[in-house]
Design an enzyme around this catalytic site. Structure first.
Site, PDB file in Angstrom:
ATOM      1  N   ASP A   1      -0.259   5.207   1.023  1.00  0.00           N
ATOM      2  CA  ASP A   1      -0.519   6.135   2.133  1.00  0.00           C
ATOM      3  C   ASP A   1      -0.731   5.359   3.428  1.00  0.00           C
ATOM      4  O   ASP A   1      -1.561   4.445   3.498  1.00  0.00           O
ATOM      5  CB  ASP A   1      -1.745   6.993   1.826  1.00  0.00           C
ATOM      6  CG  ASP A   1      -1.599   7.775   0.523  1.00  0.00           C
ATOM      7  OD1 ASP A   1      -0.490   7.769  -0.043  1.00  0.00           O
ATOM      8  OD2 ASP A   1      -2.594   8.356   0.064  1.00  0.00           O
TER       9      ASP A   1
ATOM     10  N   ASP B   1       0.846  -1.184   0.000  1.00  0.00           N
ATOM     11  CA  ASP B   1       0.000   0.000   0.000  1.00  0.00           C
ATOM     12  C   ASP B   1       0.896   1.254   0.000  1.00  0.00           C
ATOM     13  O   ASP B   1       2.092   1.173   0.266  1.00  0.00           O
ATOM     14  CB  ASP B   1      -0.902  -0.042   1.233  1.00  0.00           C
ATOM     15  CG  ASP B   1      -1.799   1.163   1.342  1.00  0.00           C
ATOM     16  OD1 ASP B   1      -2.388   1.568   0.328  1.00  0.00           O
ATOM     17  OD2 ASP B   1      -1.892   1.728   2.457  1.00  0.00           O
TER      18      ASP B   1
END
Length: 263
Positions: free
Chosen positions: A13, A11
């Site tokens: 953020d 991922d």
């Protein structure tokens, strides 16, 4: 056929960089890397892991999150990572809102469907890394491990967990001439127990384990009344198979000749 790939689906953020309160990294000053993320990623790449980015960016390309606001900070992040030797083989960004119910939005597998269909993954050594439950759900949907970064699990702990897999194995070899069990643990030095019925051979195998610095248990019953060679050969095959399984990716090993002089 190519070797299966060890892929980490990472991922963005909240995982690579801090996620701001408004959940949009739309200015350069919002690009703040998580502690220890760069050395951790370097260690994982050095161990043979491939990095693939998978990120939901709500409303990217709409008035609520213009593409030009996204591109600058994203490119800065990628440039910093690449300057430190960190490269992602692919970057997958989904721009949909949650209410769009898009199959490409995590935890849907649309962004990673090509990897699942191609059958290229070493699923025992692939994982999703993120900071939300949706990342763990994506991992479950893909049939691989999932890790959620939080107060208990940071990047150093995560990389240590991924890099320090169990390096032990047990092999049983049964033939018409011999019944053998070989058990090794490369991260322990004891026990070392050798029982083959051949005293001199027991001594040689024991020295292999002692000088190699690993635990070895070997039990063999063979047709010694006929000859010794079946027992010796099959013990060697069993030990070799156990070492091969335990070594895995061959991390942290060196030639015996580097440890002491040999002629």
């Amino acid at each position: 056929m190519n070797n299966p790939r060890k892929i980490l689906f990472v991922d963005r953020d909240g995982t690579l960089i801090e996620e701001p309160a408004d959940e949009q990294v739309d200015r350069l000053d919002k690009v703040q890397f998580l502690p220890h993320v760069i050395p951790s990623l370097l260690a994982l790449m050095d161990a043979g892991f491939e990095l693939v980015m998978v990120s939901n960016q709500d409303g990217l390309g709409t008035d609520s999150f213009p593409t030009e606001d996204f591109e600058g900070p994203h490119q800065l992040m990628m440039q910093v990572l690449e300057s430190q030797g960190i490269r992602f083989s692919a970057v997958h960004i989904d721009p949909h809102f949650p209410h769009d119910n898009a199959p490409t939005r995590k935890p849907g597998v649309g962004m990673v469907l090509e990897y699942l269909r191609a059958g290229v993954m070493d699923t025992d050594h692939c994982a999703v890394i993120g900071d939300r439950e949706t990342d763990l759900e994506l991992a479950r949907n893909m049939g691989i491990a999932g890790f959620k970064l939080d107060d208990e699990l940071d990047w150093p702990k995560l990389s240590h967990q991924l890099l320090n897999e169990d390096r032990s194995a047990c092999v049983q070899r049964n033939t018409n001439e011999t019944q053998i069990e070989a058990r090794v643990n490369l991260d322990a030095t004891k026990p070392v127990r050798i029982e083959t019925g051949l005293g001199l051979f027991d001594h040689f195998v024991e020295q292999l384990a002692l000088h190699g610095g690993f635990s070895l248990e070997l039990k063999a019953q063979g047709d010694l009344h006929v000859d010794e060679h079946h027992t010796v050969e099959d013990c060697a095959l069993a030990i070799g198979s156990a070492l091969d399984q335990a070594l895995g990716q061959r991390r942290g090993i060196g030639r015996y000749g580097f440890a002491l002089p040999m002629d």
